[in-house]
Design an enzyme around this catalytic site. Structure first.
Site, short mmCIF file in Angstrom:
data_model
loop_
_atom_site.label_atom_id
_atom_site.label_comp_id
_atom_site.label_asym_id
_atom_site.label_seq_id
_atom_site.Cartn_x
_atom_site.Cartn_y
_atom_site.Cartn_z
N ARG A 221 0.86 -1.19 0.00
CA ARG A 221 0.00 0.00 0.00
C ARG A 221 0.89 1.24 0.00
O ARG A 221 1.93 1.27 0.67
CB ARG A 221 -0.87 0.05 1.27
N GLU A 250 -3.63 7.51 -4.81
CA GLU A 250 -3.98 6.96 -6.13
C GLU A 250 -5.28 7.57 -6.63
O GLU A 250 -6.19 7.80 -5.82
CB GLU A 250 -4.12 5.43 -6.03
N HIS A 267 -1.33 0.18 -9.83
CA HIS A 267 -1.98 -0.75 -8.87
C HIS A 267 -2.52 -1.98 -9.61
O HIS A 267 -3.73 -2.25 -9.60
CB HIS A 267 -3.09 -0.04 -8.09
P1 NAP Z 1 -1.35 -11.12 4.97
O1 NAP Z 1 -1.18 -12.56 4.62
O2 NAP Z 1 -2.40 -10.74 5.96
O3 NAP Z 1 0.09 -10.59 5.47
C1 NAP Z 1 0.23 -9.32 6.01
C2 NAP Z 1 1.61 -9.24 6.63
O4 NAP Z 1 1.78 -7.91 7.14
C3 NAP Z 1 1.84 -10.20 7.79
O5 NAP Z 1 3.08 -10.86 7.63
C4 NAP Z 1 1.91 -9.29 9.00
O6 NAP Z 1 2.79 -9.74 10.01
C5 NAP Z 1 2.47 -8.04 8.36
N1 NAP Z 1 2.27 -6.90 9.23
C6 NAP Z 1 1.10 -6.35 9.62
N2 NAP Z 1 1.35 -5.34 10.48
C7 NAP Z 1 2.69 -5.27 10.62
C8 NAP Z 1 3.54 -4.45 11.38
N3 NAP Z 1 3.05 -3.49 12.18
N4 NAP Z 1 4.88 -4.64 11.27
C9 NAP Z 1 5.37 -5.61 10.47
N5 NAP Z 1 4.60 -6.43 9.72
C10 NAP Z 1 3.29 -6.26 9.82
O7 NAP Z 1 -1.66 -10.26 3.68
P2 NAP Z 1 -1.16 -10.52 2.17
O8 NAP Z 1 -2.19 -11.30 1.45
O9 NAP Z 1 0.24 -11.00 2.20
O10 NAP Z 1 -1.23 -9.03 1.61
C11 NAP Z 1 -0.36 -8.03 2.11
C12 NAP Z 1 -0.83 -6.67 1.65
O11 NAP Z 1 -0.62 -6.54 0.24
C13 NAP Z 1 -2.35 -6.44 1.80
O12 NAP Z 1 -2.65 -6.01 3.11
C14 NAP Z 1 -2.64 -5.39 0.77
O13 NAP Z 1 -2.57 -4.10 1.33
C15 NAP Z 1 -1.51 -5.56 -0.25
N6 NAP Z 1 -2.01 -6.01 -1.56
C16 NAP Z 1 -1.68 -5.29 -2.67
C17 NAP Z 1 -2.12 -5.71 -3.91
C18 NAP Z 1 -1.77 -4.95 -5.17
O14 NAP Z 1 -2.55 -4.98 -6.10
N7 NAP Z 1 -0.62 -4.32 -5.22
C19 NAP Z 1 -2.92 -6.84 -4.02
C20 NAP Z 1 -3.23 -7.55 -2.87
C21 NAP Z 1 -2.76 -7.13 -1.63
P3 NAP Z 1 2.40 -10.92 11.03
O15 NAP Z 1 2.22 -12.13 10.15
O16 NAP Z 1 3.56 -11.08 11.92
O17 NAP Z 1 1.13 -10.51 11.70
#
Ligand code: NAP
Length: 301
Positions: A221, A250, A267
């Site tokens: 993000r 965005e 994005h």
């Molecule tokens: P996820 O499986 O929920 O993983 C999120 C990660 O963020 C977890 O490892 C979590 O750590 C970490 N996190 C949260 N708060 C944190 C903090 N304060 N300090 C350090 N790490 C932290 O989600 P995902 O499916 O991998 O997706 C990740 C993000 O990608 C989404 O939230 C979204 O914003 C973004 N995204 C972007 C696109 C795009 O089109 N570019 C598409 C999809 C998603 P823990 O495991 O230790 O809790």
């Protein structure tokens, strides 16, 4: 005959999703024209903002179904206070976002986009690029997408390290904080969820730690990065480049980011035919399960 269930989208839904919903639900687009007292589901993308004020206008709401996985715009405490469910399309887009992250990284290191522009302009002699193999890779956030990036980046890496809120049972080394991660990385991938704790986590100090040979890749993000600090670091050569799929405001992308050492993407992380089709199917599955009295497969507890 039972009347169809009313669902609401605050803004138009993508063409990959709208037809699947139209056959099953009475879909309303825009709050003002919706029968607010009857709306039982709210559907929208990862940028959808859902707060207590909106919920107060939707007294019959039972579920918020996100077409995506990021849900940082949703006030989960406000949902919990009303017993409203939240569901995402987990597992539908992970690989696609990770593929794009690797593509952006390699495009920056090997100047692929800048060189393409040069050749199209009749050029041939271009500056030397950086070797991608052997770089030290750091990943901020080792959830689904972070792990998929790690799996792809590991064969390139001299070292692969990560940070998250807690260490994971993975073969890669955990470091306790983002500044240390940046200092020990040549390439910093951002894959953490957005939220209060991660807002502007990548600031001037983290960019300074990443250093003059460092590359930042953000597929998470825009809010994770202090974009003004990033622009200043690029302009002053304090980092080597950036691959960006997400931005602070965005679809606005500052002209200061139109640089040969930056690769820009609007994005597009989940924007493949396969992912969008799987996402649409899972939104429908989440709603159908909820209204059938079952647990939605993408429920966030
Ligand atoms: P996820 O499986 O929920 O993983 C999120 C990660 O963020 C977890 O490892 C979590 O750590 C970490 N996190 C949260 N708060 C944190 C903090 N304060 N300090 C350090 N790490 C932290 O989600 P995902 O499916 O991998 O997706 C990740 C993000 O990608 C989404 O939230 C979204 O914003 C973004 N995204 C972007 C696109 C795009 O089109 N570019 C598409 C999809 C998603 P823990 O495991 O230790 O809790």
């Amino acid at each position: 005959m039972t009347p169809p269930i009313d669902i609401l989208a605050l803004s138009p839904l993508p063409d990959t999703l709208a037809p699947s919903l139209a056959g099953r639900y009475a879909t309303h687009i825009g709050l003002d024209d919706a029968p607010r007292d009857r709306v039982r589901a709210l559907v929208g993308g990862g940028a959808m903002q859902v707060d207590a004020a909106l919920l107060a206008r939707l007294p019959a709401l039972e579920i918020v179904a996100i077409h995506g996985v990021g849900h940082d715009g949703v006030d989960q405490a406000a949902l919990a206070a009303r017993g409203i469910r939240l569901a995402i399309t987990a597992g539908t887009l992970t690989e696609d976002v990770a593929d794009l992250a690797i593509g952006l990284w390699l495009a920056v290191e090997r100047r692929i986009v800048a060189n393409d522009r040069a050749v199209r302009g009749g050029g041939w002699d271009v500056p030397l690029a950086r070797r991608a193999t052997g770089r030290r890779i750091g990943i901020f956030g080792l959830g689904a997408i972070g792990r998929a990036i790690a799996a792809r980046a590991a064969p390139f890496a001299a070292d692969l390290i990560y940070t998250a809120r807690s260490p994971k049972d993975v073969p890669w080394r955990f470091v306790a904080d983002l500044t240390t991660l940046a200092a020990e990385s040549d390439v910093l991938f951002l894959a953490a969820a957005a939220g209060r704790e991660t807002h502007h986590a990548v600031d001037a100090a983290v960019l300074a730690a990443l250093g003059r040979q460092g590359v930042l890749v953000n597929v998470a993000r825009g809010a994770l990065v202090d974009q003004d600090a990033l622009i200043a670091a690029l302009a002053e050569g304090r980092i080597a480049g950036a691959g960006l799929d997400v931005f602070a405001d965005e679809p606005t992308v500052p002209a200061a980011l139109h640089r040969d050492d930056v690769v820009l993407s609007p994005h597009q992380g989940s924007a493949t035919v396969a992912a969008r089709s799987a996402m649409a199917a899972m939104v429908v599955a989440n709603l159908d399960a909820h209204f059938a009295g079952d647990r939605p497969p993408g429920l966030i507890d």
